[in-house]
Design an enzyme around this catalytic site. Structure first.
Site, mmCIF file in Angstrom:
data_model
loop_
_atom_site.group_PDB
_atom_site.id
_atom_site.type_symbol
_atom_site.label_atom_id
_atom_site.label_comp_id
_atom_site.label_asym_id
_atom_site.label_seq_id
_atom_site.Cartn_x
_atom_site.Cartn_y
_atom_site.Cartn_z
ATOM 1 N N MET A 187 0.805 -1.225 0.000
ATOM 2 C CA MET A 187 0.000 0.000 0.000
ATOM 3 C C MET A 187 0.840 1.278 0.000
ATOM 4 O O MET A 187 0.410 2.312 0.478
ATOM 5 C CB MET A 187 -0.958 0.000 1.200
ATOM 6 C CG MET A 187 -1.879 -1.209 1.240
ATOM 7 S SD MET A 187 -2.784 -1.462 -0.299
ATOM 8 C CE MET A 187 -4.190 -0.421 -0.041
ATOM 9 N N HIS A 213 -4.720 -5.274 -8.666
ATOM 10 C CA HIS A 213 -5.597 -4.173 -8.265
ATOM 11 C C HIS A 213 -7.041 -4.677 -8.314
ATOM 12 O O HIS A 213 -7.435 -5.315 -9.302
ATOM 13 C CB HIS A 213 -5.410 -2.983 -9.214
ATOM 14 C CG HIS A 213 -6.260 -1.811 -8.870
ATOM 15 N ND1 HIS A 213 -5.987 -0.973 -7.812
ATOM 16 C CD2 HIS A 213 -7.399 -1.347 -9.439
ATOM 17 C CE1 HIS A 213 -6.923 -0.032 -7.757
ATOM 18 N NE2 HIS A 213 -7.791 -0.244 -8.730
HETATM 19 C C1 GRF Z 1 -6.410 -7.136 -2.103
HETATM 20 O O1 GRF Z 1 -7.764 -6.804 -2.242
HETATM 21 C C2 GRF Z 1 -5.670 -6.552 -3.268
HETATM 22 O O2 GRF Z 1 -6.427 -6.472 -4.447
HETATM 23 C C3 GRF Z 1 -5.359 -5.175 -2.795
HETATM 24 O O3 GRF Z 1 -5.134 -5.260 -1.412
HETATM 25 C C4 GRF Z 1 -5.772 -6.433 -0.915
HETATM 26 C C5 GRF Z 1 -4.667 -7.222 -0.289
HETATM 27 O O4 GRF Z 1 -5.097 -8.398 0.195
HETATM 28 N N1 GRF Z 1 -4.174 -4.675 -3.467
HETATM 29 P P1 GRF Z 1 -3.997 -9.445 0.722
HETATM 30 O O5 GRF Z 1 -3.031 -8.697 1.618
HETATM 31 O O6 GRF Z 1 -3.313 -10.015 -0.494
HETATM 32 O O7 GRF Z 1 -4.807 -10.458 1.458
#
Ligand code: GRF
Length: 199
Positions: A91, A110
């Site tokens: 993030m 995404h």
């Molecule tokens: C997922 O929804 C992905 O699309 C977004 O952040 C979330 C991460 O989930 N980038 P995780 O950490 O892989 O469980």
């Protein structure tokens, strides 16, 4: 020669786990490191349980100095010399300098059918727009946020009683299908997009 793959996370790491589990013996890629910018990320325990080395590069001490954070991140990455970077729930926005260094070797997932809904809160935005379908996209990372060449998409129908939470949960299932398929193709040198239909 297997493509050495590092995975960057910030949270639970369910996409990371799907990627690691997909890289079995005959796979053209192997996981070499999981890096989190958050020390408490649940994905770090998941990676350790799966036997993949982990590292933490906490972004907080660097404040707004993104370049300093990224040079630490680069140093940690260069220790394992990855051929491919997979952003999986990572993030932090990366600077153009960092992206340029990895462009062509860095993927991201995404939770929308790009180019629709770049940025955050994608599920709520699709519902608010009254869309009939939604999904997820794996793309090459470029300097523009959520904008690089699309390598794969999975689409599903939005259900009448969907909430942002129920939709996110169904999209996440598709993310776990899509990302491993795209990584295998990418590691094999394939760049044509794969399109999955979840309905
Ligand atoms: C997922 O929804 C992905 O699309 C977004 O952040 C979330 C991460 O989930 N980038 P995780 O950490 O892989 O469980």
């Amino acid at each position: 020669m297997k493509r050495r793959t590092a995975i960057l996370i910030s949270g639970g790491g369910s996409n990371m786990e799907a990627l690691i589990r997909s890289m079995t013996a005959g796979h053209p890629a192997q996981p070499v490191l999981v890096v989190s910018n958050r020390p408490g990320a649940g994905g770090l325990d998941r990676a350790a349980r799966l036997g993949v080395p982990t590292a933490i590069v906490d972004h907080r001490p660097y404040g707004e100095d993104r370049a300093a954070f990224e040079s630490k991140l680069d140093a940690v990455l260069s220790d394992v010399a990855p051929d491919i970077l997979c952003l999986a729930g990572f993030m932090r926005v990366l600077t153009p300098d960092f992206v340029r260094k990895w462009q062509g070797r860095m993927l991201n997932i995404h939770p929308s059918l790009l180019p629709k809904y770049r940025g955050l809160h994608t599920h709520a935005r699709a519902l608010a727009a009254g869309d009939s379908e939604h999904g997820c996209t794996v793309h090459e990372v470029t300097a523009e946020l959520d904008d690089g060449p699309i390598l794969g998409q999975a689409r599903l129908s939005i259900l009448p009683d969907d909430t942002a939470e129920s939709l996110a949960a169904r999209v996440l299932v598709q993310e776990h299908r899509l990302y491993p398929i795209v990584l295998r193709r990418f590691a094999d040198g394939q760049r044509s997009p794969v399109l999955l239909d979840a309905d």
